[in-house]
Write an enzyme that holds these catalytic residues in place. Sequence first.
Site, PDB file in Angstrom:
ATOM      1  N   LYS A  36       0.695  -1.397  -0.062  1.00 44.98           N
ATOM      2  CA  LYS A  36       0.058   0.005   0.037  1.00 44.98           C
ATOM      3  C   LYS A  36       0.804   1.326  -0.022  1.00 44.98           C
ATOM      4  O   LYS A  36       0.760   2.277  -0.882  1.00 44.98           O
ATOM      5  CB  LYS A  36      -0.895  -0.107   1.101  1.00 44.98           C
ATOM      6  CG  LYS A  36      -1.979  -1.121   1.213  1.00 44.98           C
ATOM      7  CD  LYS A  36      -2.840  -1.031   2.463  1.00 44.98           C
ATOM      8  CE  LYS A  36      -1.980  -1.354   3.674  1.00 44.98           C
ATOM      9  NZ  LYS A  36      -1.623  -2.783   3.850  1.00 44.98           N
ATOM     10  N   THR A  37       1.938   1.150   0.732  1.00 44.99           N
ATOM     11  CA  THR A  37       2.639   2.414   1.091  1.00 44.99           C
ATOM     12  C   THR A  37       3.536   2.604  -0.411  1.00 44.99           C
ATOM     13  O   THR A  37       3.842   3.625  -0.651  1.00 44.99           O
ATOM     14  CB  THR A  37       3.814   2.243   2.423  1.00 44.99           C
ATOM     15  OG1 THR A  37       3.189   1.753   3.390  1.00 44.99           O
ATOM     16  CG2 THR A  37       4.735   3.344   2.205  1.00 44.99           C
ATOM     17  N   ASP A 218      -1.828   7.618   3.881  1.00 42.43           N
ATOM     18  CA  ASP A 218      -1.270   6.232   4.298  1.00 42.43           C
ATOM     19  C   ASP A 218      -2.041   5.824   5.448  1.00 42.43           C
ATOM     20  O   ASP A 218      -2.417   6.815   6.462  1.00 42.43           O
ATOM     21  CB  ASP A 218       0.194   6.387   4.259  1.00 42.43           C
ATOM     22  CG  ASP A 218       0.653   4.974   4.366  1.00 42.43           C
ATOM     23  OD1 ASP A 218      -0.096   3.955   4.031  1.00 42.43           O
ATOM     24  OD2 ASP A 218       1.999   4.440   4.180  1.00 42.43           O
ATOM     25  N   GLU A 219      -2.214   4.735   5.862  1.00 39.36           N
ATOM     26  CA  GLU A 219      -2.690   4.152   7.060  1.00 39.36           C
ATOM     27  C   GLU A 219      -3.904   4.903   7.552  1.00 39.36           C
ATOM     28  O   GLU A 219      -4.250   5.554   8.738  1.00 39.36           O
ATOM     29  CB  GLU A 219      -1.650   4.686   8.378  1.00 39.36           C
ATOM     30  CG  GLU A 219      -0.078   4.114   7.913  1.00 39.36           C
ATOM     31  CD  GLU A 219      -0.020   2.392   8.428  1.00 39.36           C
ATOM     32  OE1 GLU A 219      -0.948   1.906   8.585  1.00 39.36           O
ATOM     33  OE2 GLU A 219       1.234   2.012   8.488  1.00 39.36           O
ATOM     34  N   GLN A 249      -5.508  -3.189  10.696  1.00 33.83           N
ATOM     35  CA  GLN A 249      -4.370  -2.548  11.349  1.00 33.83           C
ATOM     36  C   GLN A 249      -4.624  -1.421  12.265  1.00 33.83           C
ATOM     37  O   GLN A 249      -3.881  -0.577  12.330  1.00 33.83           O
ATOM     38  CB  GLN A 249      -3.273  -2.352  10.479  1.00 33.83           C
ATOM     39  CG  GLN A 249      -2.797  -3.704   9.822  1.00 33.83           C
ATOM     40  CD  GLN A 249      -1.496  -3.529   8.956  1.00 33.83           C
ATOM     41  OE1 GLN A 249      -0.353  -3.161   9.390  1.00 33.83           O
ATOM     42  NE2 GLN A 249      -1.601  -3.613   7.792  1.00 33.83           N
ATOM     43  N   ARG A 598       5.097  -7.734  10.851  1.00 38.44           N
ATOM     44  CA  ARG A 598       6.226  -7.121  10.514  1.00 38.44           C
ATOM     45  C   ARG A 598       7.488  -8.158  10.217  1.00 38.44           C
ATOM     46  O   ARG A 598       8.267  -7.558   9.523  1.00 38.44           O
ATOM     47  CB  ARG A 598       6.700  -6.510  11.983  1.00 38.44           C
ATOM     48  CG  ARG A 598       5.934  -5.381  12.721  1.00 38.44           C
ATOM     49  CD  ARG A 598       5.049  -4.269  11.612  1.00 38.44           C
ATOM     50  NE  ARG A 598       3.823  -5.074  11.055  1.00 38.44           N
ATOM     51  CZ  ARG A 598       3.532  -4.386   9.891  1.00 38.44           C
ATOM     52  NH1 ARG A 598       4.019  -3.479   9.237  1.00 38.44           N
ATOM     53  NH2 ARG A 598       2.362  -4.740   9.598  1.00 38.44           N
TER      54      ARG A 598
HETATM   55  N1  ATP Z   1       5.075  -5.240  -6.612  1.00 32.33           N
HETATM   56  C1  ATP Z   1       5.947  -5.355  -5.768  1.00 32.33           C
HETATM   57  N2  ATP Z   1       6.937  -6.098  -6.185  1.00 32.33           N
HETATM   58  C2  ATP Z   1       8.071  -6.414  -5.228  1.00 32.33           C
HETATM   59  N3  ATP Z   1       8.223  -5.925  -3.794  1.00 32.33           N
HETATM   60  C3  ATP Z   1       6.789  -5.310  -3.552  1.00 32.33           C
HETATM   61  C4  ATP Z   1       5.907  -4.903  -4.380  1.00 32.33           C
HETATM   62  N4  ATP Z   1       5.078  -4.294  -3.713  1.00 32.33           N
HETATM   63  C5  ATP Z   1       5.397  -4.283  -2.443  1.00 32.33           C
HETATM   64  N5  ATP Z   1       6.807  -4.901  -2.181  1.00 32.33           N
HETATM   65  C6  ATP Z   1       7.484  -4.874  -1.059  1.00 32.33           C
HETATM   66  O1  ATP Z   1       6.941  -5.267   0.064  1.00 32.33           O
HETATM   67  C7  ATP Z   1       6.954  -4.653   1.287  1.00 32.33           C
HETATM   68  C8  ATP Z   1       5.733  -4.309   1.963  1.00 32.33           C
HETATM   69  O2  ATP Z   1       5.142  -3.020   1.114  1.00 32.33           O
HETATM   70  P1  ATP Z   1       4.588  -1.890   1.815  1.00 32.33           P
HETATM   71  O3  ATP Z   1       5.211  -1.473   3.115  1.00 32.33           O
HETATM   72  O4  ATP Z   1       4.317  -0.782   0.780  1.00 32.33           O
HETATM   73  O5  ATP Z   1       3.117  -2.484   2.276  1.00 32.33           O
HETATM   74  P2  ATP Z   1       2.075  -2.019   3.119  1.00 32.33           P
HETATM   75  O6  ATP Z   1       0.680  -2.575   2.648  1.00 32.33           O
HETATM   76  O7  ATP Z   1       2.136  -0.681   3.214  1.00 32.33           O
HETATM   77  O8  ATP Z   1       2.420  -2.616   4.562  1.00 32.33           O
HETATM   78  P3  ATP Z   1       1.688  -2.531   6.152  1.00 32.33           P
HETATM   79  O9  ATP Z   1       0.080  -2.650   5.659  1.00 32.33           O
HETATM   80  O10 ATP Z   1       2.334  -3.219   6.654  1.00 32.33           O
HETATM   81  O11 ATP Z   1       1.972  -1.016   6.165  1.00 32.33           O
HETATM   82  C9  ATP Z   1       8.035  -3.821   0.925  1.00 32.33           C
HETATM   83  O12 ATP Z   1       9.273  -4.544   1.457  1.00 32.33           O
HETATM   84  C10 ATP Z   1       7.888  -3.490  -0.618  1.00 32.33           C
HETATM   85  O13 ATP Z   1       9.166  -3.198  -0.944  1.00 32.33           O
END
Ligand code: ATP
Length: 713
Positions: A36-37, A218-219, A249, A598
Amino acid sequence: MDAANTFLNELNEKQKEAVLYLKSPLLVLAGAGSGKTRVLTYKIFYLLKNGLSNPENIFAVTFTNKAADEMKERVEKLLGFPVKNMMIGTFHSMCVRIIKRFRWERMKSPDFSIYDVDDSKSVIRNILKEKKIHDLEPKGICRIISSLKNRMIFPEDLDSEDDTFKRIKEVYVLYQETLKRNDAYDFDDLLIETIRIFNENEIFRKKFSERIKYILVDEYQDTNYAQFLILKSIYDGKNHITVVGDDDQSIYGFRGAQIKNILEFEEHFPETKIVKLEQNYRSTRNILNIANRVIKNNLKRKEKVLWSSFDDGENIRIVKCKDERDEAIFVVDKIIEMKNRQGKRLKDFAILYRTNAQSRPFEEILRKNNIRYTLIGNIKFFERKEIKDLLSYLSFTVNRNDEISLKRIINFPKRGIGDVTLKSITLFAKAKDLSVWECLKNFEENFPEKKRVKNGVKEVVDIIENIEKNRDNVYNALEFLVDSIDFENLFDKMLKDEKYSRLENIQELLNSAKEFVLKNEDRSISAYLDMISLYTDIDDYKDDDSLLLMTVHNAKGLEFENVFVTGLEDGLFPHRNSFEEDSNCEEERRLLYVALTRAKKNLFLTYTVERFYYQESSFRIPSRFLKEIGFENRIVDYFDRTKSLSTKKYDFEKKRESDKGKFKINERVVHPIFGEGIIKGKKGSGEDEILIIQFLNGDVKKIFAEYANLTRK
DNA sequence: TGGATATCTTTTTTT
DNA sequence: AAGATATCCA
Ligand SMILES: Nc1ncnc2c1ncn2[C@@H]1O[C@H](COP(=O)(O)OP(=O)(O)OP(=O)(O)O)[C@@H](O)[C@H]1O
């Protein structure tokens, strides 16, 4: 695909869709680690790269300042050049910027004070003293007022006839008046004031919302009502809004965050498009399985799919430890072992816990083993007494109305100016309608009879005036201040360690100011103060290959190769204060979900049999969440430093019928009145057999085995 | 009056 | 165990 947009290859189809979608409000609702981030980061990059937006037209909100810094850095790296004037930061820091801009336009000094919880408490304490209210606690009032403000409930909205309530209302009114007089805002006020400015100044709001073409959040699951209103004020239907989040979350309910913001997003933003991300890029399957198994016990949630293309990975290890010291020894042993055998680096590890107090034993063992660690949270650097006292000089210099800061500094270091003197000065000021500062400056004229404190007052006035001369360079100001106070002498009576550590802290403060002056264009005292009132430990830890210790709350949004989630015991995690309400217990479960997700590769869950809790040893019961993980069928390691590592199977199943009647020590039982407990000891036999049982609420009771109608858990 | 000492309470999570 | 508050003394 156009050559400029090859970066889209680094996203999956759903992510691409979310990045490119601009037609109507967009909600990205997805589980942990689904990127998402990353979507937000790439969306900013996409907008800038393709000239769809200038940096100043973007309003991007992250949960921590660190996340904002990292996102900005990442975008700059992708672009290959620095980005200037983009509005990116936490809600609170954005609000500070908006309020400053507004005050500036209205020719009002932009230098107001920002009060932290400590400052708020002392304002309340003064009010209670003045009003001779003795049966209310500053801390409790503080919390109530904050929770009212989070929901945008003002004193005039309170019309209960209840006596306590009426008094709370009275304190609330006085509290707001004091802050206004001191030209100070507390954290909640920053949000409220922004909304007020937008509501009462349509031209200002319109100008701002026309400037902001893209709103990114975000979040989103952890936003509160006030933050929702801010977004509503900026969103005007002509600009675009993307919010991302995961209802599972949401862990800041205690601070007013409402999951309903994300669940009902579509109702408030017309024609919302929803994109769901389902692939997790962070964790192994084993980790995801466990996390999913826990979270599915929550009733109020949106079901989500989350899968990983990774292997099952390592098994999740659940480790039972004798006590909190053993828990720390186990964790540290394991880290040393993995570091030595598998060449892992310290920064690949994180130790997570529910409460800050749990960090102690870990710190002790880490220090003993000479392992570099960074502790995040607890007593924050800028909240230490000696630091806050120094900073109060700066605060008062830029905002002479800030009486809370004045109170801190007027007798620091000791100059013989006590409560009585301060009170008479304040009263004098009130009577003559002067500011306290004016009275201090002309102290000799105003108080010719107070010869004893004359020199002390002069000293403070001199220091303030000298700091004022260095208003534009916080380092020079602080250096002057530190030089003018004889700390060696001040800390003389302290123990060596304590004295050393305080002097070190002061040096650290100087370093931080120096760094600030070197890194920023605006080197002013007020810019520095704004930064530190909104920056916390988590925003500022150095990337120096050290092991991280923090609460689960602080770990939100982060990821680590190896994670230890510790203290998984009923009453601790889930915390006992959450037992009363189901909704709180669900929040605890989400907290565990955050903790588990995490981890990228290795996940360790630990709990103790016995733990010192408030100076008392208490027997612990494994967290109910461990049962949800299904750990009765899992190998549980028992760690006891005297016996070294041994493995045995933990049996959580109910005992067979044939066992009935004989309760064993350490067995878990349920009493019809007192509820769940653990048997600590036995006395007598047969009909007279007495069981000593410790119940979940901590009470220890002696119970007749025969008559109590106990059942096994 | 201010400073030092004795007594009392308090323990979730934080921008 | 540590911090805040109440009390006492110079
Ligand atoms: N399309 C992709 N290809 C490869 N790696 C990815 C891809 N999308 C996300 N990632 C990797 O997955 C991990 C999690 O991504 P991110 O932090 O953006 O997720 P999130 O949904 O925001 O997580 P959270 O819900 O825990 O905040 C990071 O290490 C990111 O680099």
